[in-house]
Design an enzyme around this catalytic site. Structure first.
Site, PDB file in Angstrom:
ATOM      1  N   GLY A  17       0.796  -1.214   0.000  1.00 19.81           N
ATOM      2  CA  GLY A  17       0.000   0.000   0.000  1.00 19.81           C
ATOM      3  C   GLY A  17       0.830   1.267   0.000  1.00 19.81           C
ATOM      4  O   GLY A  17       2.065   1.248   0.098  1.00 19.81           O
ATOM      5  N   THR A  59     -10.134   5.776   9.585  1.00 23.62           N
ATOM      6  CA  THR A  59     -10.590   6.636   8.501  1.00 23.62           C
ATOM      7  C   THR A  59     -11.647   7.646   8.931  1.00 23.62           C
ATOM      8  O   THR A  59     -12.346   7.444   9.931  1.00 23.62           O
ATOM      9  CB  THR A  59     -11.182   5.749   7.381  1.00 23.62           C
ATOM     10  OG1 THR A  59     -11.802   6.563   6.381  1.00 23.62           O
ATOM     11  CG2 THR A  59     -12.250   4.819   7.934  1.00 23.62           C
ATOM     12  N   TYR A 108     -18.246   0.143   4.745  1.00 21.00           N
ATOM     13  CA  TYR A 108     -16.811   0.305   4.948  1.00 21.00           C
ATOM     14  C   TYR A 108     -16.548   1.099   6.225  1.00 21.00           C
ATOM     15  O   TYR A 108     -15.753   0.691   7.080  1.00 21.00           O
ATOM     16  CB  TYR A 108     -16.190   1.019   3.749  1.00 21.00           C
ATOM     17  CG  TYR A 108     -14.787   1.540   4.024  1.00 21.00           C
ATOM     18  CD1 TYR A 108     -13.714   0.667   4.135  1.00 21.00           C
ATOM     19  CD2 TYR A 108     -14.547   2.907   4.183  1.00 21.00           C
ATOM     20  CE1 TYR A 108     -12.436   1.138   4.391  1.00 21.00           C
ATOM     21  CE2 TYR A 108     -13.270   3.380   4.429  1.00 21.00           C
ATOM     22  CZ  TYR A 108     -12.224   2.500   4.535  1.00 21.00           C
ATOM     23  OH  TYR A 108     -10.965   2.971   4.806  1.00 21.00           O
ATOM     24  N   LYS A 146     -14.741  -0.201   9.716  1.00 22.11           N
ATOM     25  CA  LYS A 146     -13.561   0.440  10.297  1.00 22.11           C
ATOM     26  C   LYS A 146     -13.827   0.892  11.726  1.00 22.11           C
ATOM     27  O   LYS A 146     -12.936   0.828  12.587  1.00 22.11           O
ATOM     28  CB  LYS A 146     -13.116   1.612   9.433  1.00 22.11           C
ATOM     29  CG  LYS A 146     -12.552   1.201   8.076  1.00 22.11           C
ATOM     30  CD  LYS A 146     -11.284   0.346   8.200  1.00 22.11           C
ATOM     31  CE  LYS A 146     -10.111   1.150   8.710  1.00 22.11           C
ATOM     32  NZ  LYS A 146      -8.858   0.325   8.782  1.00 22.11           N
ATOM     33  N   TRP A 186      -8.542  10.962   2.707  1.00 22.37           N
ATOM     34  CA  TRP A 186      -8.165  11.378   1.346  1.00 22.37           C
ATOM     35  C   TRP A 186      -6.683  11.142   1.068  1.00 22.37           C
ATOM     36  O   TRP A 186      -5.957  12.035   0.633  1.00 22.37           O
ATOM     37  CB  TRP A 186      -8.504  12.846   1.133  1.00 22.37           C
ATOM     38  CG  TRP A 186      -9.954  13.212   1.155  1.00 22.37           C
ATOM     39  CD1 TRP A 186     -10.965  12.559   1.815  1.00 22.37           C
ATOM     40  CD2 TRP A 186     -10.563  14.332   0.502  1.00 22.37           C
ATOM     41  NE1 TRP A 186     -12.160  13.207   1.614  1.00 22.37           N
ATOM     42  CE2 TRP A 186     -11.951  14.304   0.814  1.00 22.37           C
ATOM     43  CE3 TRP A 186     -10.088  15.365  -0.284  1.00 22.37           C
ATOM     44  CZ2 TRP A 186     -12.851  15.258   0.334  1.00 22.37           C
ATOM     45  CZ3 TRP A 186     -10.970  16.317  -0.753  1.00 22.37           C
ATOM     46  CH2 TRP A 186     -12.341  16.254  -0.455  1.00 22.37           C
TER      47      TRP A 186
END
Length: 300
Positions: free
Chosen positions: A6, A98, A122, A126, A147
Site C-alpha cells: 500500500g 478513517t 466500509y 472500520k 483522502w
C-alpha cells in the site's frame, strides 16, 4: 507493519530508512493473510517487533457494500487478531482508521470525541475495527486519516494525471469537502508515534493534511502543479454528488481536527497544497524522467 504493497507501506519504508536504528519489516500476502488467524499470529510473533503498525485493510468503499462479510472479516476480525498478537508480545499497536467512521454531515471538522455515525459499510467496519483493536490490546493508538494520496500505487493524484493524458475536461465532484493527506506525511506521523513514550497510552488521534478543499479544487491544484513541472493537465468541470452516484454514499464534509495530535506530538501535517506539490513533482519526475526546478516559479 501489516500491509506491504500500500501507499503507507511504501512511504514508511522511505521514512524508516532515514531514522538510524529503525528496522521496518512489512508483512503481507501470501505469507500473511488477515482472514487466516494462524497466519496473522504466527507471522507477527515470528518477527518479535517492538511495535506493530496495523495498516492492512479492506479499503474498497463501494465493493464493501456487496462484500460485507469479507470487509468485516478483514477490518474487524483481522484487525483484532493483529492487535492480539501485539498484546501477546506486550508491545503497542498503531492502527490506521478513517474519516468514514463519521457521517460527514458536520459543518465543523470532526474531533476525536465526536459521535461516530458511519453511512457506509466500509465506515461501519472500520469503526468496529477500532473497537476490536482497543479491546484486544490496551497499548493501542488509533490514527484516523482521510483522502490519502502519494507517489505510489493507485490514488486520486495518480488517477488525475493519467486521465489528463486522455481527456481535455474531467468531471469532478465539488460538494464533498475534506483534508487531502499525503501518505508521506502520514508515514512521518506514524514514525513519530512509534518512537514517542505516548505510544503506550491508549488514544485516538486524527492525522490529516492541513486545510480543507473539495475534490474538484484538489484536481485543479494537481493540474496546476503538473503544468508547472511539464506534466499533463486538464480542465475541471464541477459536478455534484447527485450527478456522480456511487453504491456507497460519500460524506459531504469529513474534515478532521488534528489539534490533539499536535498538542501531544508537537507536529502538524503540512498544508495540503505543499504536500500535493511534493507528490506531483515526484510523479512527474518518475513518469518523464526529469523536472525543471525553474518551472516551480509558475506556481502561485
Amino acid at each position: 507493519m501489516t500491509g506491504k504493497n500500500g501507499q503507507l507501506a511504501a512511504s514508511l519504508v522511505e521514512a524508516a530508512a532515514l531514522v538510524p536504528g529503525v528496522e521496518l519489516v512489512t508483512v503481507g500476502r501470501p505469507e500473511f493473510e488477515l482472514t487466516d488467524a494462524a497466519s496473522v499470529t504466527e507471522t507477527i510473533l515470528a518477527q518479535l517487533p517492538d511495535i506493530v503498525v496495523s495498516a492492512a485493510a479492506y479499503t474498497s468503499v463501494d465493493r464493501a457494500e456487496f462484500q460485507q462479510d469479507l470487509a468485516y472479516e478483514i477490518n474487524v476480525t483481522g484487525a483484532a487478531l493483529v492487535a492480539e498478537a501485539a498484546a501477546m508480545l506486550g508491545v503497542p499497536v498503531i492502527h490506521l482508521s478513517t474519516d468514514y467512521v463519521f457521517s460527514g454531515t458536520s459543518s465543523a471538522p470532526y474531533r476525536e470525541d465526536d459521535e461516530p455515525g458511519p453511512k457506509t459499510f466500509y465506515g461501519y467496519s472500520k469503526l468496529r475495527g477500532e473497537h476490536a483493536v482497543a479491546g484486544a490490546n490496551p497499548l493501542h493508538v488509533i490514527l484516523r486519516t482521510s483522502w490519502v494520496y502519494s507517489p505510489f500505487g493507485h490514488n486520486f493524484a495518480r488517477t488525475m494525471l493519467r486521465l489528463a493524458k486522455e481527456r481535455e475536461t474531467i468531471d469532478i465532484v465539488a460538494d464533498q469537502w475534506g483534508n487531502p493527506t499525503s501518505a508521506l506525511a502520514l508515514a512521518a506521523a506514524v514514525m513519530m508515534v512509534s518512537t514517542h513514550p505516548g505510544r503506550t497510552i491508549p488514544s485516538i488521534y486524527h492525522v490529516a493534511g492541513t486545510g480543507e478543499t473539495n475534490w474538484a479544487n484538489l484536481a485543479r491544484y494537481i493540474f496546476q502543479v503538473s503544468r508547472a513541472y511539464g506534466g499533463p493537465s486538464a480542465n475541471v468541470r464541477d459536478i455534484t454528488t447527485a450527478e456522480y452516484r456511487t453504491p456507497a454514499p460519500r460524506p459531504l464534509h469529513s474534515a478532521l481536527c488534528c489539534d490533539k495530535f499536535e498538542s501531544v506530538f508537537d507536529w502538524r501535517a503540512p498544508p495540503w497544497q505543499e504536500s500535493v506539490e511534493t507528490v506531483v513533482r515526484r510523479i512527474i519526475a518518475e513518469e518523464y524522467g526529469h523536472v525543471d526546478p525553474e518551472e516551480s516559479e509558475h506556481l502561485q
